[in-house]
Design an enzyme around this catalytic site. Structure first.
Site, PDB file in Angstrom:
ATOM      1  CE  LYS A 191      16.961   9.081  73.391  1.00 33.74           C
ATOM      2  NZ  LYS A 191      17.038   8.253  74.590  1.00 33.74           N
ATOM      3  CB  THR A 192      14.235  10.400  78.792  1.00 38.29           C
ATOM      4  OG1 THR A 192      15.432  10.048  78.103  1.00 38.29           O
ATOM      5  CG2 THR A 192      14.170   9.621  80.092  1.00 38.29           C
ATOM      6  CG  ASP A 197      15.749   5.142  74.941  1.00 31.48           C
ATOM      7  OD1 ASP A 197      15.495   5.765  73.895  1.00 31.48           O
ATOM      8  OD2 ASP A 197      16.353   5.643  75.900  1.00 31.48           O
ATOM      9  CD  GLU A 198      19.690   6.112  72.681  1.00 33.53           C
ATOM     10  OE1 GLU A 198      19.744   6.239  71.441  1.00 33.53           O
ATOM     11  OE2 GLU A 198      19.931   7.046  73.466  1.00 33.53           O
ATOM     12  CD  GLN A 224      21.015  11.302  68.288  1.00 34.34           C
ATOM     13  OE1 GLN A 224      21.794  11.419  69.223  1.00 34.34           O
ATOM     14  NE2 GLN A 224      19.709  11.562  68.397  1.00 34.34           N
ATOM     15  NE  ARG A 267      25.347  14.634  71.493  1.00 33.84           N
ATOM     16  CZ  ARG A 267      24.117  14.180  71.602  1.00 33.84           C
ATOM     17  NH1 ARG A 267      23.641  13.851  72.790  1.00 33.84           N
ATOM     18  NH2 ARG A 267      23.327  14.077  70.543  1.00 33.84           N
TER      19      ARG A 267
END
Length: 672
Positions: free
Chosen positions: A29-30, A215-216, A246, A604
């Protein structure tokens, strides 16, 4: 753009209206956000100064801005704003401080300042303990994040605790205004109120930002959602990136429902799903997908990977918590030497910090280097808080918390009775403590000798206020002289266990002054002394966790702290009912959030994933049987390999440990 997959490219290039990018864990996504900013500037004619990108930590904002600037080497990125929500809010309050009723050099209260003030109010009102004050602080934070001022709160008639919290909230807001101070939650709460109630201000910021990226997004609370709405109201040109699977911050007000609210508030919303995971093996993703399918979904998606399916997920059943910690330590050591990996390839994730004590003990015993998340922030050190309190008082004499911290640091023979008398008088006169000192009426509350000591202190601070604001002398010289005049170094020596430790603490203060002076430019209002102090405090509040070390260390961190990170080999410790899911969450009906937390933990891992649990664990000093987490049953059982279900004797375990040690020695001999 050629490095993006079709879905990523679609998200980066879509500018025809509101866009929601559902970005699964590890889906890049970044890169999408970075490329979209570049696309807006290079291909769509947007000026960098008209673009706003918002995320949740200073570290993420800094990394994103660095990537954008690197990507646009030959383009003008001046004015591009990539920041946290709270830094954005601070900028809005700073620009419009008069409209919201603050003087220019307002103070930002950190968590400790806030708790101290709330405890004082609550103790005065109903003798509340520090713990109760902490609960009230949390409730006030939730109210502010829900955009509820004291006058807008509807109380439950049966709840004494809520009534007390509301009473404290009313007084707390009055004190903040009197101290010319704002707290962390105000950095969103006040700008939202301002933009809602002042059309001219709202239009100023709407004209400034032509395109907004967030973002997020699943971590936004009600006030952050409203702030975004107000900023994009005119153009409705925005991209939000998030993943409802998330969302793990409900305890601090995050609302994954904000994702579904977008569809209602913006009927023409386009949704793009990023489902290809570039991080984990196929087996790990299959386990994560299967687990999270037990939750209801706002949007359906399935992570997939082009990587190999990978090794089975190991579930290790240990005798007790001591056995569990020893097993993890010895496994990491053995695996590292067999696979020729590095210590920083490993992470141990825990649900709570209390789980790490035994693990640290065995890491130390086996000489395994490790980094523990959540260690004390530089700004949490006593000497740093002392120095910052002095500096805060120089820029804002209304700050009673700073006043009370430094009035006897070092000691000035100003006792509690003197401070109590000063506080009572200041309260009656609705004055800050600093300003009450020169009032004639104070003589009715304090003896002349006590007043004289207070006046000496006030004169000392006033002299340094004038020097900071008007002197041509270097700022560093002024601040160092202040430390010398209060004999702070001598005080540290007298109040620290060793001379070496005292010198280290004084060095911390000099480092702080050096940083402040590097950032402060007297002729530049953007980086004045006052502005630098406030930004330092904001930096600490938002992102207390220091930048992840690049040393070769195993990372021990909570699942919450692991979000956004990745490791080749992951251990999730204590996968039991009462730990993961946490007992409080079970009692409060929050198991869905705990399942999302487990999903974050699983995703992770890149290559290997190990879950550990115990047969029995000490709780409240008593050994009690443990129950495997329901989340283990919800994983695909064909992908799990159990270890320790068959009973083994102490002798067998010792023999296995000796065998591992022998293998390690052989490895060392071969390497030498």
């Amino acid at each position: 753009m050629h490095q993006l997959n079709p879905q990523q490219k679609e998200a980066a290039c879509y500018i025809d209206g509101p866009l929601l990018v559902l970005a699964g864990a590890g889906s890049g996504k970044t890169s999408v956000i970075t490329e979209k900013i570049a696309y807006l500037i290079q291909n769509c004619g947007y000026k960098a100064g008209n673009i706003l990108a918002v995320t949740f930590t200073n570290k993420a904002a800094k990394e994103m801005k660095s990537r954008v600037v690197s990507r646009l080497k030959n383009e003008n990125t001046r004015g591009l704003q990539i920041s946290t929500f709270h830094t954005l809010g601070l900028n809005i309050i700073k620009k419009h401080h008069l409209e919201v009723g603050f003087k220019k050099n307002f103070t930002l209260f950190d968590d400790q300042d806030t708790l101290t003030l709330i405890h004082e109010i609550a103790y005065s009102a109903f003798q509340a303990t520090k713990q109760v004050a902490g609960e009230i602080k949390h409730q006030i934070s939730l109210w502010k994040n829900g955009l509820l001022a004291p006058e807008n709160i509807v109380l439950d008639s049966q709840s004494t605790q809520q009534k007390q919290a509301h009473e404290v909230y009313i007084q707390y807001q009055k004190y903040l205004k009197a101290y010319n101070a704002v707290d962390f939650d105000d950095l969103i709460f006040i700008p939202v109120q301002l933009l809602q109630n002042n059309q001219n201000v709202a239009e100023t910021w709407q004209r400034k930002f032509h395109y907004v990226l967030i973002d997020e997004y699943q971590d936004t609370n009600e006030s952050q959602y409203k702030l975004m709405q107000l900023l994009v109201k005119t153009r409705q040109q925005f991209t939000v990136v998030g993943d409802d699977d998330q969302s793990i911050y409900a305890w601090r007000g995050a609302k994954p429902e904000n994702l579904s609210a977008l569809k209602e508030d913006y009927p023409h919303l386009k949704v793009v799903k990023l489902e290809q995971n570039y991080r984990s093996s196929g087996r790990i993703l299959h386990a994560a997908n299967t687990l999270i399918d037990h939750n209801p979904h706002l949007f359906n998606k399935k992570l997939w990977s082009a990587h190999q399916y990978g090794d089975p997920i190991r579930v290790i059943l240990c005798k007790n918590e001591d056995d569990e910690a020893q097993r993890i330590a010895s496994e990491i050591l053995t695996h590292k030497l067999h696979k020729q990996t590095q210590f920083h390839d490993y992470a141990v994730l825990v649900r709570g910090n209390h789980q790490t004590y035994l693990l640290e003990r065995y890491f130390q015993l086996y000489k395994i280097p490790y980094a523990l998340s959540g260690s004390a922030s530089f700004f949490a050190k006593m000497e740093i808080k002392d120095a910052l309190a002095y500096f805060k008082l120089l820029i804002n004499p209304d700050d009673d918390c700073a006043f009370l911290r430094v009035i006897n640091t070092p000691r000035r023979e100003i006792g509690p009775n003197t401070l109590q008398g000063l506080g009572e008088y200041a309260g009656k006169r609705h004055l800050a403590l600093f300003h009450a000192i020169d009032e004639v009426g104070l003589q009715t509350h304090l003896k002349p000798a006590a007043i004289e000591k207070l006046k000496q202190f006030k004169q000392f601070i006033t002299n340094y206020q004038q020097q900071v604001n008007t002197t041509q002398e270097a700022l560093s010289s002024v601040l160092y002289q202040l430390l010398q005049d209060i004999h702070y170094r001598d005080w540290l020596v007298d109040n620290t266990s060793s001379l070496q430790q005292a010198e280290k603490r004084f060095e911390n203060v000099t480092d702080l002054i050096g940083f402040i002076c590097d950032k402060s430019t007297p002729d530049d209002t953007e980086f004045s002394f006052a502005e630098t102090i406030n930004r330092l405090l904001l930096l600490d509040i938002i992102d207390r966790q220091q930048s992840q070390t690049q040393n070769d260390q195993v990372q021990i961190l909570t699942v919450h702290a692991s979000k956004g990170l990745e490791y080749p080999h992951v251990y999730i410790m204590g996968v039991e009912e009462g730990l993961l899911p946490h007992q409080q969450s079970i009692d409060d009906g929050m198991v869905e959030e705990e399942r999302r937390l487990a999903y974050v933990a699983i995703t992770r891992a890149k290559y290997s994933l190990t879950l550990t649990l115990t047969k029995a664990r000490k709780k409240f000093g008593e050994t009690m049987s443990s129950t495997p987490s329901r989340f283990i049953d919800e994983l695909p059982q064909d992908d799990i390999s159990w270890i320790g279900r068959q009973a083994s004797t102490q002798t067998e375990r010792q023999d296995k440990a000796k065998s591992n040690i022998a293998a390690l020695r052989d490895k060392f001999k071969q390497s030498n």
